[in-house]
Design a protein around this motif. Structure first.
Motif, PDB file in Angstrom:
ATOM      1  N   VAL A  40       0.598  -1.307   0.144  1.00 50.07           N
ATOM      2  CA  VAL A  40      -0.486  -0.012  -0.570  1.00 50.07           C
ATOM      3  C   VAL A  40       1.002   1.244  -0.266  1.00 50.07           C
ATOM      4  N   ILE A  41       2.170   1.233   0.736  1.00 51.90           N
ATOM      5  CA  ILE A  41       3.138   2.340   0.745  1.00 51.90           C
ATOM      6  C   ILE A  41       3.580   2.706  -0.500  1.00 51.90           C
ATOM      7  N   LEU A  42       3.601   1.297  -1.290  1.00 47.57           N
ATOM      8  CA  LEU A  42       4.798   1.506  -2.596  1.00 47.57           C
ATOM      9  C   LEU A  42       3.047   2.529  -3.718  1.00 47.57           C
ATOM     10  N   GLY A  43       2.125   2.130  -3.138  1.00 49.63           N
ATOM     11  CA  GLY A  43       0.871   2.443  -4.346  1.00 49.63           C
ATOM     12  C   GLY A  43       1.199   4.195  -4.165  1.00 49.63           C
ATOM     13  N   LEU A  44       1.181   4.270  -2.937  1.00 52.93           N
ATOM     14  CA  LEU A  44       1.216   6.022  -2.726  1.00 52.93           C
ATOM     15  C   LEU A  44       1.777   6.345  -2.704  1.00 52.93           C
ATOM     16  N   ALA A  45       3.028   5.417  -2.809  1.00 55.75           N
ATOM     17  CA  ALA A  45       4.200   6.495  -3.354  1.00 55.75           C
ATOM     18  C   ALA A  45       4.125   6.728  -4.909  1.00 55.75           C
ATOM     19  N   ALA A  46       3.943   5.614  -5.424  1.00 53.81           N
ATOM     20  CA  ALA A  46       3.534   6.110  -6.500  1.00 53.81           C
ATOM     21  C   ALA A  46       2.232   6.830  -7.148  1.00 53.81           C
ATOM     22  N   VAL A  47       1.056   6.991  -6.328  1.00 55.71           N
ATOM     23  CA  VAL A  47       0.723   8.620  -6.440  1.00 55.71           C
ATOM     24  C   VAL A  47       1.260   9.571  -6.378  1.00 55.71           C
ATOM     25  N   THR A  48       2.232   9.487  -5.603  1.00 53.84           N
ATOM     26  CA  THR A  48       2.976  10.543  -4.414  1.00 53.84           C
ATOM     27  C   THR A  48       3.958  11.793  -6.740  1.00 53.84           C
ATOM     28  N   ALA A  49       4.302  10.603  -6.347  1.00 53.90           N
ATOM     29  CA  ALA A  49       4.896  10.542  -7.791  1.00 53.90           C
ATOM     30  C   ALA A  49       4.865  11.362  -8.969  1.00 53.90           C
ATOM     31  N   ILE A  50       3.357  10.491  -8.834  1.00 49.64           N
ATOM     32  CA  ILE A  50       2.305  11.432 -10.686  1.00 49.64           C
ATOM     33  C   ILE A  50       1.778  12.975  -9.824  1.00 49.64           C
ATOM     34  N   LEU A  51       1.634  12.681  -8.930  1.00 45.51           N
ATOM     35  CA  LEU A  51       1.090  14.297  -8.198  1.00 45.51           C
ATOM     36  C   LEU A  51       2.343  14.959  -8.683  1.00 45.51           C
ATOM     37  N   SER A  52       3.534  14.706  -8.526  1.00 45.86           N
ATOM     38  CA  SER A  52       5.008  16.139  -8.561  1.00 45.86           C
ATOM     39  C   SER A  52       5.375  15.632 -10.057  1.00 45.86           C
TER      40      SER A  52
END
Length: 329
Positions: A40-52
């Protein structure tokens, strides 16, 4: 009704996409709960990267728009002024330039961080929207966490609901669908990775600012057929116009995106993803509009995978129909 099912659909799809990572962690003898949490943390990191990436594009484009606006108005005046004068139309270009610059300055800040803060403040004015968004986010994470842990048990429950005489058929369709989606997802990851490198390097070579963010954004948008590449191409053209004006850089962008489309559409996608989905372009556009209307942004992203599942069912029902005695008589 769609608002209720959207978080569960999003959680299910995200769990399906992230399940290989979860299984990889489990094979390293990591406890299921910890493996699910890390996934789940990995998924959140991916979403955060896209928003960045979006924020990075805003940081690049917004100051350029403010800086280039007076020049745009001056060029427009030089080209359009004489034509308007022929029809005795008088435009106060000085006032227009000052007013437009003032309005831009009032509504767009010099950096994306302030713009995002303003957007957040606007959203916060609607308490129900904030609460709904927060609850949906927590619900998605909660459901995704337990789906990752209890994936096999969940499908065993579903299987038990199916009449025994139909279980073999349903299992066959499920395996066919899983193979189709797995090939699609694995292939898309490879295609997006290759195209990210291609667009980022190519745009950097012609001097586009924010080339890496723009290149990765364009590659990610490939998952939305037609609309995605059109959006990425438009942003690249706008970036080139803002930085260099009409010139050779625009031709460079056209060449890059032309080669990129040829590479992705005629070589990478057929070989790495395959054409097993087999949807007509009109059907793809219909799926985008239909699922987008039902489930919003997630619906647009999931239009093709859901259509692939639907296609498997349609093909199965068609085969039954064509083999029936009623059809053959």
């Amino acid at each position: 009704m769609a608002e209720i099912f959207t978080p569960f659909l999003a959680a299910f799809i995200l769990a399906y996409i992230l399940r290989p990572a979860f299984l990889w962690l489990e094979r390293r003898r990591i406890p299921s709960s910890l493996a699910a949490g890390l996934t789940v943390i990995l998924g959140l990191a991916a979403v955060t990267a896209i928003l960045s990436l979006f924020i990075g594009l805003l940081k690049t484009e917004i100051p350029l728009i403010k800086a280039q606006l007076p020049g745009w108005i001056s060029n427009t005046q030089a080209w359009l002024g004489p034509k308007l004068a022929e029809f005795h139309i008088d435009v106060d270009w000085g006032t227009l330039k000052n007013t437009a610059s003032q309005k831009i300055s009032e509504h767009i800040s010099d950096n994306a961080d302030s713009l995002m803060s303003t957007t957040i403040d606007t959203v916060l004015m609607s308490g129900s929207s904030v609460i709904t968004g927060f609850v949906n986010s927590v619900l998605i994470l909660f459901v995704m966490f337990y789906l990752l842990i209890d994936w096999n048990q969940f499908f065993q429950y579903v299987k038990n609901l199916v009449p025994k005489r139909a279980q073999e058929t349903v299992h066959h369709l499920a395996m066919h669908t899983d193979g189709l989606l797995s090939q699609y997802l694995n292939g898309m990851v490879i295609v997006v990775s290759i195209m990210s490198a291609f667009y980022s390097i190519s745009l950097t070579l012609i001097g586009i600012k924010g080339a890496v963010a723009l290149g990765i954004f364009t590659a990610l948008m490939i998952v939305i057929p037609y609309i995605g590449i059109a959006l990425g191409f438009t942003l690249a053209i706008v970036s080139a116009l803002l930085q260099f004006g009409p010139g050779s850089e625009i031709i460079g962008v056209l060449v890059i995106y032309g080669i990129g489309q040829f590479l992705e559409g005629f070589f990478l996608t057929p070989r790495l993803v395959g054409e097993r989905i087999g949807l007509h372009p009109v059907a793809v556009l219909f799926a985008l509009l239909f699922f987008g209307k039902l489930f919003g942004f997630f619906g647009v992203l999931l239009a093709l995978p859901i259509s692939a599942v639907s296609l498997v069912l349609v093909q199965y029902l068609w085969s039954i129909y064509t083999q029936s005695s009623w059809y053959q008589k």
